[in-house]
Design a protein around this motif. Structure first.
Motif, PDB file in Angstrom:
ATOM      1  N   LEU A 135       0.827  -1.201   0.000  1.00  0.00           N
ATOM      2  CA  LEU A 135       0.000   0.000   0.000  1.00  0.00           C
ATOM      3  C   LEU A 135       0.865   1.256   0.000  1.00  0.00           C
ATOM      4  CD1 LEU A 135      -3.051  -0.674   2.363  1.00  0.00           C
ATOM      5  CD2 LEU A 135      -2.912  -0.765  -0.129  1.00  0.00           C
ATOM      6  N   VAL A 136       1.986   1.190   0.688  1.00  0.00           N
ATOM      7  CA  VAL A 136       2.903   2.330   0.698  1.00  0.00           C
ATOM      8  C   VAL A 136       3.388   2.612  -0.721  1.00  0.00           C
ATOM      9  CG1 VAL A 136       5.166   3.166   1.442  1.00  0.00           C
ATOM     10  CG2 VAL A 136       3.666   2.061   3.081  1.00  0.00           C
ATOM     11  N   GLN A 137       3.678   1.563  -1.477  1.00  0.00           N
ATOM     12  CA  GLN A 137       4.102   1.737  -2.865  1.00  0.00           C
ATOM     13  C   GLN A 137       3.016   2.436  -3.683  1.00  0.00           C
ATOM     14  OE1 GLN A 137       5.029  -2.452  -3.762  1.00  0.00           O
ATOM     15  NE2 GLN A 137       7.153  -1.845  -4.054  1.00  0.00           N
ATOM     16  N   MET A 138       1.768   2.038  -3.456  1.00  0.00           N
ATOM     17  CA  MET A 138       0.651   2.667  -4.162  1.00  0.00           C
ATOM     18  C   MET A 138       0.526   4.131  -3.770  1.00  0.00           C
ATOM     19  SD  MET A 138      -1.846   2.377  -6.333  1.00  0.00           S
ATOM     20  CE  MET A 138      -2.195   0.615  -6.501  1.00  0.00           C
ATOM     21  N   VAL A 139       0.637   4.401  -2.481  1.00  0.00           N
ATOM     22  CA  VAL A 139       0.540   5.777  -1.982  1.00  0.00           C
ATOM     23  C   VAL A 139       1.654   6.634  -2.571  1.00  0.00           C
ATOM     24  CG1 VAL A 139       0.765   7.227   0.073  1.00  0.00           C
ATOM     25  CG2 VAL A 139      -0.655   5.169   0.150  1.00  0.00           C
ATOM     26  N   ALA A 140       2.873   6.081  -2.608  1.00  0.00           N
ATOM     27  CA  ALA A 140       4.016   6.821  -3.156  1.00  0.00           C
ATOM     28  C   ALA A 140       3.792   7.167  -4.628  1.00  0.00           C
ATOM     29  CB  ALA A 140       5.293   5.999  -2.997  1.00  0.00           C
ATOM     30  N   LEU A 141       3.236   6.228  -5.379  1.00  0.00           N
ATOM     31  CA  LEU A 141       2.955   6.475  -6.801  1.00  0.00           C
ATOM     32  C   LEU A 141       1.916   7.577  -6.952  1.00  0.00           C
ATOM     33  CD1 LEU A 141       3.197   5.805  -9.797  1.00  0.00           C
ATOM     34  CD2 LEU A 141       1.550   3.957  -9.451  1.00  0.00           C
ATOM     35  N   LEU A 142       0.868   7.514  -6.164  1.00  0.00           N
ATOM     36  CA  LEU A 142      -0.185   8.533  -6.228  1.00  0.00           C
ATOM     37  C   LEU A 142       0.355   9.900  -5.822  1.00  0.00           C
ATOM     38  CD1 LEU A 142      -3.081   6.407  -4.706  1.00  0.00           C
ATOM     39  CD2 LEU A 142      -2.893   7.161  -7.077  1.00  0.00           C
ATOM     40  N   GLN A 143       1.202   9.909  -4.810  1.00  0.00           N
ATOM     41  CA  GLN A 143       1.825  11.157  -4.361  1.00  0.00           C
ATOM     42  C   GLN A 143       2.693  11.766  -5.461  1.00  0.00           C
ATOM     43  OE1 GLN A 143       0.432  12.428  -1.311  1.00  0.00           O
ATOM     44  NE2 GLN A 143       2.428  12.404  -0.324  1.00  0.00           N
ATOM     45  N   LYS A 144       3.379  10.902  -6.189  1.00  0.00           N
ATOM     46  CA  LYS A 144       4.252  11.353  -7.275  1.00  0.00           C
ATOM     47  C   LYS A 144       3.472  12.156  -8.310  1.00  0.00           C
ATOM     48  CE  LYS A 144       7.150   9.521 -11.025  1.00  0.00           C
ATOM     49  NZ  LYS A 144       7.684   8.271 -11.670  1.00  0.00           N
ATOM     50  N   PHE A 145       2.216  11.787  -8.501  1.00  0.00           N
ATOM     51  CA  PHE A 145       1.375  12.479  -9.482  1.00  0.00           C
ATOM     52  C   PHE A 145       0.447  13.497  -8.818  1.00  0.00           C
ATOM     53  CE2 PHE A 145       2.817   8.847 -11.872  1.00  0.00           C
ATOM     54  CZ  PHE A 145       2.948   9.335 -13.164  1.00  0.00           C
ATOM     55  N   LYS A 146       0.845  13.928  -7.634  1.00  0.00           N
ATOM     56  CA  LYS A 146       0.147  15.010  -6.931  1.00  0.00           C
ATOM     57  C   LYS A 146      -1.300  14.666  -6.579  1.00  0.00           C
ATOM     58  CE  LYS A 146       3.898  17.363  -7.838  1.00  0.00           C
ATOM     59  NZ  LYS A 146       4.947  17.524  -6.794  1.00  0.00           N
ATOM     60  N   ILE A 147      -1.582  13.381  -6.341  1.00  0.00           N
ATOM     61  CA  ILE A 147      -2.919  12.984  -5.916  1.00  0.00           C
ATOM     62  C   ILE A 147      -3.018  13.166  -4.410  1.00  0.00           C
ATOM     63  CG2 ILE A 147      -4.638  11.150  -5.874  1.00  0.00           C
ATOM     64  CD1 ILE A 147      -3.829  12.118  -8.683  1.00  0.00           C
ATOM     65  N   SER A 148      -3.878  14.036  -3.975  1.00  0.00           N
ATOM     66  CA  SER A 148      -4.003  14.332  -2.555  1.00  0.00           C
ATOM     67  C   SER A 148      -4.684  13.184  -1.803  1.00  0.00           C
ATOM     68  CB  SER A 148      -4.817  15.614  -2.354  1.00  0.00           C
ATOM     69  OG  SER A 148      -5.015  15.848  -0.956  1.00  0.00           O
ATOM     70  N   LEU A 149      -4.054  12.757  -0.721  1.00  0.00           N
ATOM     71  CA  LEU A 149      -4.617  11.702   0.130  1.00  0.00           C
ATOM     72  C   LEU A 149      -4.755  12.197   1.571  1.00  0.00           C
ATOM     73  CD1 LEU A 149      -2.482   8.729  -1.246  1.00  0.00           C
ATOM     74  CD2 LEU A 149      -4.887   9.186  -1.722  1.00  0.00           C
ATOM     75  N   GLN A 150      -4.911  13.500   1.721  1.00  0.00           N
ATOM     76  CA  GLN A 150      -4.977  14.104   3.052  1.00  0.00           C
ATOM     77  C   GLN A 150      -6.356  13.988   3.696  1.00  0.00           C
ATOM     78  OE1 GLN A 150      -2.310  15.124   4.630  1.00  0.00           O
ATOM     79  NE2 GLN A 150      -0.971  14.801   2.859  1.00  0.00           N
ATOM     80  N   GLN A 151      -7.389  13.865   2.861  1.00  0.00           N
ATOM     81  CA  GLN A 151      -8.742  13.781   3.403  1.00  0.00           C
ATOM     82  C   GLN A 151      -9.071  12.346   3.829  1.00  0.00           C
ATOM     83  OE1 GLN A 151     -10.610  16.535   3.951  1.00  0.00           O
ATOM     84  NE2 GLN A 151      -8.762  17.593   3.238  1.00  0.00           N
ATOM     85  N   PRO A 152      -9.933  12.173   4.830  1.00  0.00           N
ATOM     86  CA  PRO A 152     -10.283  10.821   5.285  1.00  0.00           C
ATOM     87  C   PRO A 152     -11.181  10.097   4.293  1.00  0.00           C
ATOM     88  CG  PRO A 152     -11.647  12.427   6.411  1.00  0.00           C
ATOM     89  CD  PRO A 152     -10.611  13.215   5.633  1.00  0.00           C
ATOM     90  N   SER A 153     -11.258   8.795   4.453  1.00  0.00           N
ATOM     91  CA  SER A 153     -12.151   7.983   3.632  1.00  0.00           C
ATOM     92  C   SER A 153     -13.586   8.200   4.101  1.00  0.00           C
ATOM     93  CB  SER A 153     -11.786   6.503   3.770  1.00  0.00           C
ATOM     94  OG  SER A 153     -12.031   6.064   5.104  1.00  0.00           O
ATOM     95  N   ALA A 154     -14.523   7.572   3.426  1.00  0.00           N
ATOM     96  CA  ALA A 154     -15.935   7.708   3.802  1.00  0.00           C
ATOM     97  C   ALA A 154     -16.195   7.170   5.200  1.00  0.00           C
ATOM     98  CB  ALA A 154     -16.808   6.972   2.781  1.00  0.00           C
ATOM     99  N   SER A 155     -15.345   6.228   5.641  1.00  0.00           N
ATOM    100  CA  SER A 155     -15.510   5.654   6.979  1.00  0.00           C
ATOM    101  C   SER A 155     -14.802   6.478   8.053  1.00  0.00           C
ATOM    102  CB  SER A 155     -14.977   4.219   7.003  1.00  0.00           C
ATOM    103  OG  SER A 155     -13.570   4.203   6.801  1.00  0.00           O
ATOM    104  N   GLY A 156     -14.113   7.536   7.632  1.00  0.00           N
ATOM    105  CA  GLY A 156     -13.449   8.425   8.580  1.00  0.00           C
ATOM    106  C   GLY A 156     -11.996   8.111   8.853  1.00  0.00           C
ATOM    107  N   CYS A 157     -11.419   7.172   8.116  1.00  0.00           N
ATOM    108  CA  CYS A 157     -10.021   6.797   8.335  1.00  0.00           C
ATOM    109  C   CYS A 157      -9.084   7.596   7.426  1.00  0.00           C
ATOM    110  CB  CYS A 157      -9.823   5.303   8.072  1.00  0.00           C
ATOM    111  SG  CYS A 157     -10.611   4.235   9.278  1.00  0.00           S
TER     112      CYS A 157
END
Length: 255
Positions: free
Chosen positions: A190-212
């Motif tokens: 999952l860290v690898q996926m997150v790193a790839l998304l971060q590389k393309f400036k995809i924001s992951l700062q907001q929580p999921s629908a479940s609040g996580c």
């Protein structure tokens, strides 16, 4: 790839491609498509390979051309479509197949099937043909969401490089982070996926629908304290800090 981009020995391929289609030669059709023949290139009358195959009633070949990205709604110089060609020659089963495929395209675009099957080359060909990398299915799910849910890094990267947007949500209000939360894989993957998304400036700062939050989601997938500790260090290096509550649990404290 346009005809002008083909190597000299391949420039006669469009004519040979039509010949193969007219004969129902599936082997030759597949081979020439792999060489870069333009699947929708019409002849001087505006007839496309799909129209020719439809007129002949080659159901298997028609299905293959559609699956390979053939445009089902192009018209020739007389305004006729592939369906019209099939009906004209009383190939009603083929006409029904094309009609159903057009209906399915509106529900689940073919680009989704390429992602679902993990078919990188097919997806790349669709993108080169102009398929929308931000298209959505009937539930409002976008192509990138499905790719993330498949945890296919190569396909996710191809979509991002081709302009896929990461801030879109489906009809349930779910986004990329919700797809990450659904994944059943290790925290390190999952860290690898997150790193790839971060590389393309995809924001992951907001929580999921479940609040996580993303770090909580990643760490919850850790199989043991050591894996969680490594995952946390990697996330910290990406600038992601825990904002949720999971990391405050006793399980996280034992890390």
């Amino acid at each position: 790839m346009g005809e002008e981009a083909l190597e000299p020995q391949y420039r006669e391929l469009p004519k040979k491609f039509f010949s193969a289609v007219s004969k129902g030669d599936m082997v030759a059709v597949k081979e020439m498509l792999s060489w870069g023949v333009v699947i929708n290139k019409p002849d001087s009358y505006g007839t496309t390979p799909l129209m020719a195959a439809s007129f002949k009633g080659y159901e298997t070949l028609v299905r293959y051309l559609i699956d390979s990205g053939a445009d089902m709604e192009l018209r020739d110089q007389n305004g006729l479509t592939a369906i019209d060609y099939a009906v004209k020659n009383e190939k009603y089963e083929v006409a029904a197949l094309i009609k159903k495929s057009i209906e399915n395209e509106k529900k689940v675009p073919r680009i989704f099937n390429a992602v679902a099957k993990g078919d990188y080359n097919r997806l790349k060909r669709f993108i080169e043909m102009g398929f929308d990398v931000n298209s959505k299915d009937a539930d409002g799910n976008f192509v990138l969401m499905n790719a993330v849910l498949k945890a296919d890094m190569d396909i996710v990267q191809l979509l991002l490089e081709s302009g896929a947007l990461g801030n879109l949500k489906n009809k349930k209000g779910e986004g990329i982070i919700d797809q990450i939360e659904k994944l059943e894989t290790s925290s390190l993957k999952l860290v690898q996926m997150v790193a790839l998304l971060q590389k393309f400036k995809i924001s992951l700062q907001q929580p999921s629908a479940s609040g996580c939050f993303i770090e909580d989601i990643v760490l919850s997938k850790g199989k043991n304290p050591t894996e969680k500790k490594i995952a946390k260090k990697l996330l910290d290096s990406l600038g992601l800090r825990t904002k949720g509550t999971l990391s405050k649990s006793k399980d996280m404290d034992r890390m």
